[in-house]
Design a protein around this motif. Structure first.
Motif, PDB file in Angstrom:
ATOM      1  N   ALA A  80      -0.488  -0.002   6.153  1.00  0.00           N
ATOM      2  CA  ALA A  80       0.686  -0.188   5.298  1.00  0.00           C
ATOM      3  C   ALA A  80       1.913  -0.559   6.115  1.00  0.00           C
ATOM      4  CB  ALA A  80       0.947   1.085   4.495  1.00  0.00           C
ATOM      5  N   TYR A 154       3.786  -1.903  -3.720  1.00  0.00           N
ATOM      6  CA  TYR A 154       2.788  -1.337  -2.814  1.00  0.00           C
ATOM      7  C   TYR A 154       3.374  -0.148  -2.044  1.00  0.00           C
ATOM      8  CZ  TYR A 154      -0.688  -1.240   0.961  1.00  0.00           C
ATOM      9  OH  TYR A 154      -1.651  -0.853   1.857  1.00  0.00           O
ATOM     10  N   LEU A 158       2.101   3.800  -2.285  1.00  0.00           N
ATOM     11  CA  LEU A 158       1.696   4.611  -1.143  1.00  0.00           C
ATOM     12  C   LEU A 158       2.553   5.868  -1.005  1.00  0.00           C
ATOM     13  CD1 LEU A 158       1.060   1.830   1.531  1.00  0.00           C
ATOM     14  CD2 LEU A 158      -0.645   3.147   0.277  1.00  0.00           C
TER      15      LEU A 158
END
Length: 238
Positions: A80, A154, A158
């Motif tokens: 990430a 995104y 997360l």
């Protein structure tokens, strides 16, 4: 890796076009203007492909096939960080910097030549420069939007992955995640449509290219009519 490399390649090709436009606004003695030479084009394309693959190499290293889950990340945190840093922050910032530098050089050039040109030349020059600036800004900001809307979603997913949610809330989250992810891949096809909408010169060149594919007598008739209209406009402006 291809799902990461191909969108990044599209963005890097846009960045190379921005670098090319920036080089056009520099003085003749600038070393960056060497990029405008025809022999540099193959090297520039190869370098862009290599850089895109290197920037996406982490996707092949940090993802693997996990039984029961399919292809997934083996180190979600590092994946990430690299994904958001390289594609969500570095790329849009680099494109924005090149755009602002190009705009600055074009503005400075306009101030230098504005005093010694005629009114007609100034009007025509300003029109083409305005189209050029508008096309560049639209390409960069639309590309950044499609990248950032997915990166933000995104990032949010997360950051709140282990929060307690109802089934309806998870449904909304996964729907938004899938929608923004699909919109992200629009960056691969957006250049043609944006150039058609924002650049008259691009539209005229496109139409001329399409007409050349028509039978010879149709092309000659179109070329003759187009030349007549052009001459009329030139006489009128004079």
């Amino acid at each position: 890796m291809g799902l990461v490399a191909l969108p990044q390649l599209s963005l890097n090709l846009l960045m190379m076009s921005l670098l090319d436009r920036y080089a056009c606004t520099l003085g003749p003695v600038s070393h960056i203007r060497r990029l405008l030479r025809l022999k540099m084009v193959p090297w520039a394309v190869v370098a862009t492909v290599v850089v895109s693959c290197v920037m996406s190499l982490y996707a092949a290293l940090l993802n693997d096939v996990v039984p029961g889950f399919g292809c997934t990340s083996t180190n979600a945190t590092l994946n990430a960080i690299l994904y958001i840093g390289l594609h969500g922050m570095l790329t849009p910032c680099a494109m924005l910097i090149l755009t602002l530098l190009t705009y600055r050089n074009v503005s400075n050039s306009r101030k230098r030549v504005g005093v010694i040109t005629t009114n007609v030349t100034v009007r025509n020059g300003n029109r083409f420069r305005n189209q050029f600036i508008a096309t560049v800004f639209v390409q960069v900001f639309v590309s950044s939007f499609f990248v950032l809307q997915w990166i933000v979603m995104y990032w949010y997913f997360l950051a709140t992955l282990y929060d307690n949610r109802t089934a309806e809330q998870w449904l909304v989250i996964y729907f938004s995640l899938g929608l923004t992810n699909n919109l992200y891949y629009v960056v691969n096809v957006k250049s043609f449509y944006l150039s058609t909408l924002t650049s008259r010169l691009f539209r005229e060149t496109l139409i001329a290219g399409v007409v050349k594919l028509l039978p010879g007598h149709v092309y000659r008739r179109w070329n003759r009519n187009n030349q007549t209209v052009t001459n009329t406009v030139v006489r009128f402006t004079k």
